[in-house]
Motif scaffolding. Structure first.
Motif, mmCIF file in Angstrom:
data_model
loop_
_atom_site.group_PDB
_atom_site.id
_atom_site.type_symbol
_atom_site.label_atom_id
_atom_site.label_comp_id
_atom_site.label_asym_id
_atom_site.label_seq_id
_atom_site.Cartn_x
_atom_site.Cartn_y
_atom_site.Cartn_z
ATOM 1 N N PRO A 1 -6.327 13.538 -0.113
ATOM 2 C CA PRO A 1 -5.117 13.757 0.804
ATOM 3 C C PRO A 1 -5.844 14.080 2.298
ATOM 4 O O PRO A 1 -6.915 14.789 2.148
ATOM 5 N N GLY A 2 -5.183 13.650 3.492
ATOM 6 C CA GLY A 2 -5.673 13.841 4.841
ATOM 7 C C GLY A 2 -6.608 12.936 5.271
ATOM 8 O O GLY A 2 -7.079 12.808 6.495
ATOM 9 N N LYS B 1 -8.042 -0.143 -5.578
ATOM 10 C CA LYS B 1 -7.425 -0.355 -6.866
ATOM 11 C C LYS B 1 -6.093 0.474 -7.165
ATOM 12 O O LYS B 1 -5.559 -0.018 -8.184
ATOM 13 N N GLU B 2 -5.547 1.188 -6.117
ATOM 14 C CA GLU B 2 -4.752 2.046 -6.284
ATOM 15 C C GLU B 2 -3.439 1.589 -5.315
ATOM 16 O O GLU B 2 -3.645 0.975 -4.476
ATOM 17 N N THR B 3 -2.095 1.935 -5.994
ATOM 18 C CA THR B 3 -0.963 1.581 -5.445
ATOM 19 C C THR B 3 -0.068 2.779 -5.392
ATOM 20 O O THR B 3 -0.013 3.718 -5.860
ATOM 21 N N LEU B 4 0.280 2.836 -3.773
ATOM 22 C CA LEU B 4 1.001 4.026 -3.457
ATOM 23 C C LEU B 4 2.193 3.884 -2.669
ATOM 24 O O LEU B 4 2.434 2.591 -2.450
ATOM 25 N N LEU B 5 3.249 4.790 -2.750
ATOM 26 C CA LEU B 5 4.489 4.291 -2.276
ATOM 27 C C LEU B 5 4.306 4.878 -0.561
ATOM 28 O O LEU B 5 3.676 5.871 -0.271
ATOM 29 N N LEU B 6 4.840 4.073 0.249
ATOM 30 C CA LEU B 6 4.966 4.419 1.840
ATOM 31 C C LEU B 6 6.449 4.438 1.802
ATOM 32 O O LEU B 6 7.176 3.472 2.035
ATOM 33 N N PRO B 7 7.025 5.642 1.764
ATOM 34 C CA PRO B 7 8.383 6.004 1.800
ATOM 35 C C PRO B 7 9.182 5.898 3.382
ATOM 36 O O PRO B 7 9.600 6.970 3.810
ATOM 37 N N TYR C 1 -1.319 11.652 1.988
ATOM 38 C CA TYR C 1 -0.878 13.147 1.867
ATOM 39 C C TYR C 1 -0.047 13.243 0.565
ATOM 40 O O TYR C 1 0.249 12.166 -0.035
ATOM 41 N N GLN C 2 0.475 14.406 0.067
ATOM 42 C CA GLN C 2 1.106 14.667 -0.961
ATOM 43 C C GLN C 2 2.324 15.190 -0.852
ATOM 44 O O GLN C 2 2.876 15.907 0.190
ATOM 45 N N ASP C 3 3.421 14.784 -1.853
ATOM 46 C CA ASP C 3 4.523 15.420 -1.870
ATOM 47 C C ASP C 3 4.684 16.787 -2.376
ATOM 48 O O ASP C 3 3.705 17.213 -2.772
ATOM 49 N N LYS C 4 5.981 17.212 -2.665
ATOM 50 C CA LYS C 4 6.063 18.579 -3.113
ATOM 51 C C LYS C 4 5.632 18.657 -4.581
ATOM 52 O O LYS C 4 5.390 19.973 -4.952
ATOM 53 N N LYS C 5 5.511 17.457 -5.254
ATOM 54 C CA LYS C 5 5.224 17.460 -6.739
ATOM 55 C C LYS C 5 3.832 17.276 -7.007
ATOM 56 O O LYS C 5 3.342 17.061 -7.890
ATOM 57 N N GLY C 6 3.053 16.955 -5.788
ATOM 58 C CA GLY C 6 1.585 16.590 -5.650
ATOM 59 C C GLY C 6 1.279 15.144 -5.918
ATOM 60 O O GLY C 6 0.050 14.937 -5.905
ATOM 61 N N ARG C 7 2.299 14.317 -5.778
ATOM 62 C CA ARG C 7 1.846 12.998 -5.685
ATOM 63 C C ARG C 7 1.402 12.182 -4.423
ATOM 64 O O ARG C 7 1.957 12.962 -3.317
ATOM 65 N N LEU C 8 0.495 11.537 -4.561
ATOM 66 C CA LEU C 8 -0.122 11.005 -3.136
ATOM 67 C C LEU C 8 0.814 9.974 -2.761
ATOM 68 O O LEU C 8 1.390 9.202 -3.512
ATOM 69 N N ILE D 1 3.796 14.027 10.226
ATOM 70 C CA ILE D 1 4.106 13.318 8.914
ATOM 71 C C ILE D 1 5.364 13.957 8.461
ATOM 72 O O ILE D 1 5.980 14.934 8.577
ATOM 73 N N PRO D 2 5.846 12.965 7.169
ATOM 74 C CA PRO D 2 7.023 13.392 6.473
ATOM 75 C C PRO D 2 7.242 14.838 6.068
ATOM 76 O O PRO D 2 8.310 15.467 5.750
ATOM 77 N N LYS D 3 5.872 15.457 5.581
ATOM 78 C CA LYS D 3 5.804 16.736 5.057
ATOM 79 C C LYS D 3 5.162 17.659 5.881
ATOM 80 O O LYS D 3 4.299 17.505 6.706
#
Length: 282
Positions: free
Chosen positions: A6-7, A28-34, A51-58, A92-94
């Motif tokens: 993160p960061g 190799k990773e897939t992330l959400l771009l909301p 970055y991470q959301d409130k649940k710690g997800r990248l 950023i969103p958070k």
């Protein structure tokens, strides 16, 4: 476990649109771009911030903040949480936490919503992003030296540090300024924007700043404050031009010389008189 920090800033390949935004592939990773952006296309490469959301997800965002792991940026304070710290908006969103450990012990000089902190990012032991106010070493390393020609000129800046010795500011031009407690009527908050005048340019390129008005302007304000004080205390006060300087400063937040000038003004205007070590309204 994800290898993405993160960061960090990453190159990402657009995959497909989903209900909450887009999926992007980074290595190799897939992330959400909301984020909703109809101009993004499958296969397109973009730069993203992790970055991470409130649940710690990248998550990923196209908004690349100025405040990062390796750089500083101004961030407005959004919320103050007692005993936890303050949350700032880095773009950023958070919102990101500035821990109470990195804020002054005196909560009266904590920032309030709308103030601005100059922060970089850090990762705590749990892998979460935190915002850290700039430290003195980095301020001095990036110092813009002030010219002697700035003496007596007005200057605006934001407070980045508060100590018993005084307040430290970064000006709009990048100068580092110091405000002695005797050069202010009240202690400014961290992140507060203040305007004063340069009263000294030091050999190291830093400046000393006063938030006090010039003598003539200050005399009028001080006289009004003294009258208001007497009004609240039955038209009298235990102070005179012979009073203890520290008692004067503690009560009126001005020097004894400023107090005597203001008191002299009131006496000259026949608004006050002194008797038996006290001052009375007329």
């Amino acid at each position: 476990m994800s290898e993405l920090l993160p960061g960090s800033i990453q190159r990402a390949e657009m995959q497909n649109a989903v209900t909450d935004g887009f999926l992007v592939r980074i290595g190799k990773e897939t992330l959400l771009l909301p984020e909703a952006d109809t101009e993004l296309q499958t296969g397109q490469e973009i730069e993203v911030f992790i970055y991470q959301d409130k649940k710690g997800r990248l998550l990923a965002t196209k908004n690349i903040p100025e405040a990062r792991l390796d750089s500083y940026g101004w961030a407005p304070v959004i919320e103050v949480v007692e005993n936890l710290g303050v949350f700032v908006d880095i773009g950023i969103p958070k919102e990101i936490l500035v821990s109470s450990d990195d804020l002054p012990l005196l909560k009266k000089v904590w920032p309030v919503s709308g103030d601005n902190l100059f922060v970089s990012l850090d990762i705590d032991k749990k892998g979460r992003l935190l915002a850290k106010p700039i430290n003195e070493a980095d301020v001095m390393a990036e110092l813009v030296p002030a010219s002697p020609a700035l003496l007596k000129t007005p200057v605006t800046g934001r407070v980045y540090r508060s100590t018993k010795a005084g307040s430290f500011v970064l000006t709009e031009e990048g100068y580092r300024g110091f405000i002695h407690p005797y050069e202010r009527k009240k202690e400014p908050r961290i992140g507060e924007t203040v305007t004063g005048r340069v009263i000294d340019v030091k050999d190291d390129g830093t400046i000393n700043v006063s938030l006090l008005p010039l003598k003539q302007e200050g005399m009028k304000d001080d006289a009004e404050n003294i009258l208001e004080y007497m009004e609240k205390n039955g038209g009298t006060m235990q102070f005179s031009d012979k009073s203890d300087p520290e008692a004067i400063r503690e009560t009126f937040h001005i020097s004894k010389s400023a107090f005597k000038r203001a008191l002299g003004k009131l006496i000259k205007e026949n608004k006050a008189q002194q008797k038996d070590g006290k001052t009375y309204m007329k």
